[in-house]
Design an enzyme around this catalytic site. Sequence first.
Site, PDB file in Angstrom:
ATOM      1  N   PRO A 121      29.183  24.570 -38.383  1.00  0.00           N
ATOM      2  CA  PRO A 121      27.721  24.710 -38.280  1.00  0.00           C
ATOM      3  C   PRO A 121      27.165  25.803 -39.203  1.00  0.00           C
ATOM      4  CG  PRO A 121      28.688  24.469 -36.097  1.00  0.00           C
ATOM      5  CD  PRO A 121      29.835  24.530 -37.069  1.00  0.00           C
TER       6      PRO A 121
ATOM      7  N   GLY B 121      42.109  21.204 -52.291  1.00  0.00           N
ATOM      8  CA  GLY B 121      42.964  20.206 -52.936  1.00  0.00           C
ATOM      9  C   GLY B 121      42.697  18.817 -52.376  1.00  0.00           C
TER      10      GLY B 121
ATOM     11  N   ARG C  50      36.885  13.587 -53.679  1.00  0.00           N
ATOM     12  CA  ARG C  50      35.758  13.549 -54.624  1.00  0.00           C
ATOM     13  C   ARG C  50      36.047  12.608 -55.789  1.00  0.00           C
ATOM     14  NH1 ARG C  50      35.151  20.147 -54.566  1.00  0.00           N
ATOM     15  NH2 ARG C  50      33.920  20.265 -52.649  1.00  0.00           N
TER      16      ARG C  50
ATOM     17  N   LEU D  94      12.474  -4.477 -56.280  1.00  0.00           N
ATOM     18  CA  LEU D  94      12.390  -5.529 -55.276  1.00  0.00           C
ATOM     19  C   LEU D  94      11.099  -5.474 -54.462  1.00  0.00           C
ATOM     20  CD1 LEU D  94      15.448  -5.882 -55.985  1.00  0.00           C
ATOM     21  CD2 LEU D  94      15.747  -6.548 -53.608  1.00  0.00           C
TER      22      LEU D  94
ATOM     23  N   GLU E  54      31.062  16.510 -49.391  1.00  0.00           N
ATOM     24  CA  GLU E  54      32.148  16.740 -50.356  1.00  0.00           C
ATOM     25  C   GLU E  54      31.675  17.568 -51.545  1.00  0.00           C
ATOM     26  OE1 GLU E  54      35.325  15.499 -50.234  1.00  0.00           O
ATOM     27  OE2 GLU E  54      35.217  14.017 -48.636  1.00  0.00           O
ATOM     28  N   GLY E  55      30.880  18.570 -51.242  1.00  0.00           N
ATOM     29  CA  GLY E  55      30.314  19.415 -52.303  1.00  0.00           C
ATOM     30  C   GLY E  55      28.954  18.873 -52.690  1.00  0.00           C
ATOM     31  N   THR E  56      27.914  19.674 -52.486  1.00  0.00           N
ATOM     32  CA  THR E  56      26.570  19.167 -52.778  1.00  0.00           C
ATOM     33  C   THR E  56      26.380  19.017 -54.288  1.00  0.00           C
ATOM     34  OG1 THR E  56      25.565  21.333 -53.025  1.00  0.00           O
ATOM     35  CG2 THR E  56      25.677  20.446 -50.772  1.00  0.00           C
ATOM     36  N   HIS E  57      25.331  18.280 -54.618  1.00  0.00           N
ATOM     37  CA  HIS E  57      24.959  18.075 -56.010  1.00  0.00           C
ATOM     38  C   HIS E  57      24.826  19.427 -56.739  1.00  0.00           C
ATOM     39  CE1 HIS E  57      23.239  15.721 -59.229  1.00  0.00           C
ATOM     40  NE2 HIS E  57      22.169  16.474 -59.274  1.00  0.00           N
TER      41      HIS E  57
END
Lengths: 392, 246
Positions: free
Chosen positions: A141, A245, A251, A346, A371-374
């Site tokens: 958190p 790792g 990623r 669309l 998995e790791g932000t932008h």
Amino acid sequence: MKPDSFEAPDYYNLDDLLSDEHKLVRDAARQWVKREVSPIIEDYAQKAEFPHQILNGLAEIGAFGPYIPEEYGGAGLDQISYGLIMQEIERGDSGVRSTASVQSSLVMYPIYTYGSEEQKKKFLPKLASGELMGCFGLTEPNHGSNPGGMETKFKDGGDHYLLNGAKLWISNSPFADIAVVWAKNEEGRIHGLIIERDMEGFSTPETHNKWSLRASATGELIFDNVKVPKENLLPNKSGLGAPLGCLDSARYGISWGAIGAAMDCYDTALRYAKERVQFGKPIAAFQLQQKKLAEMITEITKAQLLSFRLGQLKNEGKATSAQISMAKRNNVDMALKIAREARQMLGGMGITGEYSIMRHMMNLESVVTYEGTHDIHLLITGADITGIPAFN
Amino acid sequence: MKILVCISNVPDTTSKINFTDGDTKFDTNGVQFVINPNDEFGLTRAMWFKEKQGATVHIATVGDASVEPTMRKALAIGADEGIRINAVPTDGFFVAEQLANVIKDGGYDLVIAGRESIDYNGGMVPGILASLLGMNFVNTCISLEVDGSTATAVREIDGGKEKVQAELPLVIGGQKGLVEESDLKIPNMRGIMMARKKALNVVEPVDATKATVDSKFEKPAPKGAVKLTDSVDELVSLLHNEAKVI
């Protein structure tokens, strides 16, 4: 939901770079997604339910630990095969791909890489067959982008370890049989522990009301004085580098998966634009729509080449974490932008469950974050090229 | 029971069709190849015989090395062994003669070929094959059971079905109905891994009759613009005077 008439774009004849086995693996996954995922996934996403019935199929097509050696129940495939399987599954849905990514890269990979021989033999074959499902507990958190600050800890209780703490945003947690959990020992060193479903004091409440990855089960991991047998500690690596790792492996798979989502959006938009007539001609005839489609295929092609080359580097054991960050960041961002553009092409139909685009778009909002932000991946590249980390 | 399934390597049905060399050759550039669907129904039925009756299943394909991925897929689906006859297939007679040469001494009880391949749609191979091998033959087969040395097959005929019994060895011209599309097998990872180790034997072709030569391929004329009309009288007039179909 429309019938799945997906045709994969291959603008640069990338198939020529793949081996016959790559194509066989990829096509089997593609065929399976068309048959088993596409017909049901929209319904499950709308209901916010995980389709448990597809787990056997995922195992059958090799989605669980395809690069784990055969002696431990894996398929012994290379990294490009792993990437292609992730691409095809995410072409169906990012949530389903997340389940496979977690099982392969975040559960099987650490047990295979950091585990004892006994742990490998006990868990890997059952994880490969889907008999056991796993999840991965790193994020907390109060600690997302900064996992090293984690508060979950364990202490030596004589014949066991005593684990306390909580993990958040855990894919597969509500139904996982085991969890690979990262926690600090009394000296503050990070270790991996295998927590089993029936351990006393271990609970996994589900996270509800997501607008993203709705067909994937997400939850928490709560450890209240959980007694963990000492043989469940992963012995062969400790420190933050161990979970990182695993993330490198996941990623890398995501960089391929995002291509799948992008290809599906592009293919849908292209077909729609050629069929939808306005002002007396298909909307594909208008320059603004052509610009969107042309930019989409350009970006998809670049992403394909990026992941393919990264796969070669992974196969040779040369891919760096920073290179993986670049591919994950670029490809997920590419897919998200394509999903948004395709959604606009669309028109109103793009917001309905008749088409997969808006589901992909909402899913990718998670993928661009987890998995790791932008932003963090950008800073990893920044740190790599300047030698100066900007985040600590 | 020893079964041979003849596998034809054909363009995927979504392929864009073009020709080269002065419209005398099919342009394979960018084309994905698959197991001929009529052969795949037969292969899937053969897998049933393997699972339920302990049959051994071989596959054979006439083609150069480019057909091997399609054969590997058939091996990954569960065939035990492959035979590739190293020649570019020309016409149905040529293909049948090549197949007959490897089948005749193979001790096969059952030979399953697709009723026709979906590329050139010749529909000749199974019949010629049965004739060359002197075996019984059931074409357009939509159901097949084998009990001991007797096969019971159902074939599609005009307006109905015909149930026939034949003694093995037997050649089948198979199609959808042998199994349904939902029964078709997707190669699983175990199958793909096992296929790596299965024998794919290459045999050289025999001198065979090349009965026909492709002189030219033509694509159908593109569809013209659609003319919409609200008036029945005008529609009748257009069909009569312009389209000249009534």
